[in-house]
Design a protein around this motif. Structure first.
Motif, PDB file in Angstrom:
ATOM      1  N   SER A 113      -1.699  -5.391  -6.018  1.00 34.24           N
ATOM      2  CA  SER A 113      -0.227  -5.181  -5.443  1.00 34.24           C
ATOM      3  C   SER A 113      -0.095  -6.369  -4.370  1.00 34.24           C
ATOM      4  CB  SER A 113      -0.108  -3.722  -5.002  1.00 34.24           C
ATOM      5  OG  SER A 113      -0.299  -2.676  -6.101  1.00 34.24           O
ATOM      6  N   THR A 114      -0.542  -7.548  -4.855  1.00 34.75           N
ATOM      7  CA  THR A 114      -0.409  -8.523  -3.708  1.00 34.75           C
ATOM      8  C   THR A 114       0.511  -9.764  -4.435  1.00 34.75           C
ATOM      9  OG1 THR A 114      -2.555  -9.462  -4.738  1.00 34.75           O
ATOM     10  CG2 THR A 114      -2.626  -8.022  -2.674  1.00 34.75           C
ATOM     11  N   VAL A 115       1.137 -10.454  -3.349  1.00 34.09           N
ATOM     12  CA  VAL A 115       1.834 -11.782  -3.724  1.00 34.09           C
ATOM     13  C   VAL A 115       1.249 -12.686  -2.590  1.00 34.09           C
ATOM     14  CG1 VAL A 115       3.679 -10.866  -2.432  1.00 34.09           C
ATOM     15  CG2 VAL A 115       3.810 -12.712  -4.270  1.00 34.09           C
ATOM     16  N   ASP A 116       1.234 -13.914  -3.079  1.00 29.37           N
ATOM     17  CA  ASP A 116       0.719 -14.931  -2.286  1.00 29.37           C
ATOM     18  C   ASP A 116       1.766 -15.976  -2.285  1.00 29.37           C
ATOM     19  OD1 ASP A 116      -2.994 -14.888  -2.744  1.00 29.37           O
ATOM     20  OD2 ASP A 116      -1.677 -13.457  -1.441  1.00 29.37           O
ATOM     21  N   LEU A 117       1.669 -17.121  -1.286  1.00 29.67           N
ATOM     22  CA  LEU A 117       2.502 -18.183  -1.028  1.00 29.67           C
ATOM     23  C   LEU A 117       1.594 -19.398  -0.616  1.00 29.67           C
ATOM     24  CD1 LEU A 117       5.394 -19.210  -1.927  1.00 29.67           C
ATOM     25  CD2 LEU A 117       5.742 -19.091   0.602  1.00 29.67           C
TER      26      LEU A 117
ATOM     27  N   ASP B 156      10.106  -5.212  -5.355  1.00 31.76           N
ATOM     28  CA  ASP B 156      10.810  -4.044  -5.805  1.00 31.76           C
ATOM     29  C   ASP B 156       9.789  -2.989  -6.388  1.00 31.76           C
ATOM     30  OD1 ASP B 156      13.212  -6.568  -7.065  1.00 31.76           O
ATOM     31  OD2 ASP B 156      13.346  -5.030  -5.237  1.00 31.76           O
ATOM     32  N   ILE B 157       9.727  -1.962  -5.944  1.00 32.79           N
ATOM     33  CA  ILE B 157       8.610  -0.761  -6.070  1.00 32.79           C
ATOM     34  C   ILE B 157       9.221   0.327  -6.581  1.00 32.79           C
ATOM     35  CG2 ILE B 157       6.595   0.354  -5.087  1.00 32.79           C
ATOM     36  CD1 ILE B 157       6.379  -2.102  -3.191  1.00 32.79           C
ATOM     37  N   ALA B 158       8.581   0.863  -7.534  1.00 40.66           N
ATOM     38  CA  ALA B 158       8.929   2.113  -8.120  1.00 40.66           C
ATOM     39  C   ALA B 158       7.850   3.233  -7.554  1.00 40.66           C
ATOM     40  CB  ALA B 158       8.981   2.345  -9.488  1.00 40.66           C
ATOM     41  N   ILE B 159       8.401   4.147  -6.770  1.00 38.95           N
ATOM     42  CA  ILE B 159       7.228   4.973  -6.496  1.00 38.95           C
ATOM     43  C   ILE B 159       7.122   6.382  -7.359  1.00 38.95           C
ATOM     44  CG2 ILE B 159       7.337   4.561  -4.074  1.00 38.95           C
ATOM     45  CD1 ILE B 159       9.085   7.092  -3.718  1.00 38.95           C
ATOM     46  N   THR B 160       8.046   6.454  -8.291  1.00 40.71           N
ATOM     47  CA  THR B 160       8.123   7.318  -9.324  1.00 40.71           C
ATOM     48  C   THR B 160       8.620   6.544 -10.447  1.00 40.71           C
ATOM     49  OG1 THR B 160      10.327   8.272  -9.224  1.00 40.71           O
ATOM     50  CG2 THR B 160       8.458   9.453  -7.840  1.00 40.71           C
TER      51      THR B 160
ATOM     52  N   SER C  12       0.945  -1.083   0.064  1.00 39.16           N
ATOM     53  CA  SER C  12      -0.196   0.122   0.085  1.00 39.16           C
ATOM     54  C   SER C  12       0.738   1.383  -0.155  1.00 39.16           C
ATOM     55  CB  SER C  12      -0.666  -0.160   1.180  1.00 39.16           C
ATOM     56  OG  SER C  12      -0.016   0.033   2.200  1.00 39.16           O
ATOM     57  N   GLY C  13       0.129   2.372  -0.538  1.00 45.60           N
ATOM     58  CA  GLY C  13       1.030   3.570  -0.323  1.00 45.60           C
ATOM     59  C   GLY C  13       1.108   4.188  -1.870  1.00 45.60           C
ATOM     60  N   THR C  14       2.066   5.017  -2.015  1.00 42.72           N
ATOM     61  CA  THR C  14       2.124   5.430  -3.390  1.00 42.72           C
ATOM     62  C   THR C  14       2.965   4.789  -4.294  1.00 42.72           C
ATOM     63  OG1 THR C  14       2.140   7.834  -2.653  1.00 42.72           O
ATOM     64  CG2 THR C  14       3.067   7.584  -4.640  1.00 42.72           C
ATOM     65  N   ILE C  15       2.422   4.089  -5.297  1.00 42.22           N
ATOM     66  CA  ILE C  15       3.197   2.938  -5.981  1.00 42.22           C
ATOM     67  C   ILE C  15       2.967   3.242  -7.570  1.00 42.22           C
ATOM     68  CG2 ILE C  15       3.065   0.632  -6.701  1.00 42.22           C
ATOM     69  CD1 ILE C  15       2.209   0.078  -3.852  1.00 42.22           C
ATOM     70  N   PHE C  16       4.083   3.226  -8.236  1.00 37.61           N
ATOM     71  CA  PHE C  16       3.998   3.571  -9.830  1.00 37.61           C
ATOM     72  C   PHE C  16       4.079   2.441 -10.446  1.00 37.61           C
ATOM     73  CE2 PHE C  16       4.350   5.821 -13.356  1.00 37.61           C
ATOM     74  CZ  PHE C  16       5.169   5.337 -14.468  1.00 37.61           C
ATOM     75  N   ARG C  17       4.967   1.401 -10.021  1.00 39.04           N
ATOM     76  CA  ARG C  17       5.047   0.220 -10.482  1.00 39.04           C
ATOM     77  C   ARG C  17       5.817  -0.787  -9.664  1.00 39.04           C
ATOM     78  NH1 ARG C  17       8.367   1.861 -14.108  1.00 39.04           N
ATOM     79  NH2 ARG C  17      10.171   1.175 -13.167  1.00 39.04           N
ATOM     80  N   ILE C  18       5.412  -2.037  -9.551  1.00 40.08           N
ATOM     81  CA  ILE C  18       6.079  -3.000  -8.867  1.00 40.08           C
ATOM     82  C   ILE C  18       6.560  -4.068  -9.842  1.00 40.08           C
ATOM     83  CG2 ILE C  18       5.729  -4.929  -7.226  1.00 40.08           C
ATOM     84  CD1 ILE C  18       3.367  -3.475  -6.360  1.00 40.08           C
ATOM     85  N   THR C  19       7.875  -4.694  -9.687  1.00 44.84           N
ATOM     86  CA  THR C  19       8.632  -5.379 -10.675  1.00 44.84           C
ATOM     87  C   THR C  19       8.583  -6.934  -9.855  1.00 44.84           C
ATOM     88  OG1 THR C  19      10.606  -4.696  -9.850  1.00 44.84           O
ATOM     89  CG2 THR C  19       9.756  -3.700 -12.031  1.00 44.84           C
ATOM     90  N   GLY C  20       9.601  -7.233  -9.535  1.00 43.60           N
ATOM     91  CA  GLY C  20       9.898  -8.756  -8.809  1.00 43.60           C
ATOM     92  C   GLY C  20       8.899  -8.532  -7.412  1.00 43.60           C
ATOM     93  N   MET C  21       8.639  -9.751  -7.177  1.00 39.83           N
ATOM     94  CA  MET C  21       7.894  -9.995  -5.925  1.00 39.83           C
ATOM     95  C   MET C  21       8.472 -11.420  -5.298  1.00 39.83           C
ATOM     96  SD  MET C  21       3.861  -9.224  -6.316  1.00 39.83           S
ATOM     97  CE  MET C  21       3.199  -7.734  -6.751  1.00 39.83           C
TER      98      MET C  21
END
Length: 120
Positions: A76-80, A98-102, A25-34
């Motif tokens: 913006s979720t990842v499960d196991l 790995d998250i880009a906020i901009t 959660s929060g300001t998220i532009f893009r998420i790459t690896g989880m």
């Protein structure tokens, strides 16, 4: 500010299953690896599973065939999903993204950890 919150840990008997979830959660532009990591008492933190933006997955040898990682990038979720759990799977499990906020930034974020205990 970005936060990762895990849920789903607990106590389970050998051979049982648990499903861990992690939401960013929060300001998220893009998420790459989880990914999911774990750390057992007295041991170093180790990679359990990783999933790329194209859903390419990699697993530690010790969990292959038993664990499955999945992601929902829109949420913006990842499960196991952890099946056939063994006592040696006992550890604190951490999610990692790995998250880009901009558009120009990329940082690694960690959750607070959730305890998984496998015991009869």
């Amino acid at each position: 500010q970005v936060q990762l919150v895990e849920s789903g840990g607990g106590l389970v008997q050998p051979g049982g299953s648990l499903r861990l979830s992690c939401a960013a959660s929060g300001t998220i532009f893009r998420i790459t690896g989880m990914a999911w990591y774990r750390q057992a008492p007295g041991k170093q933190r180790e990679l359990v599973a990783i999933i790329s933006t194209r859903d390419r997955t990699t697993y530690a040898d010790s969990v292959k065939g038993r664990f499955a990682i999945s992601r929902d990038s829109a949420k913006s979720t990842v499960d196991l999903q952890m099946n056939n759990l063994k006592p040696e799977d006992t550890a604190v499990y951490y999610c990692n993204m790995d998250i880009a906020i901009t558009e120009l930034s990329l940082s690694t974020y960690w959750g607070q950890g959730t305890q998984v205990t496998v015991s009869s």
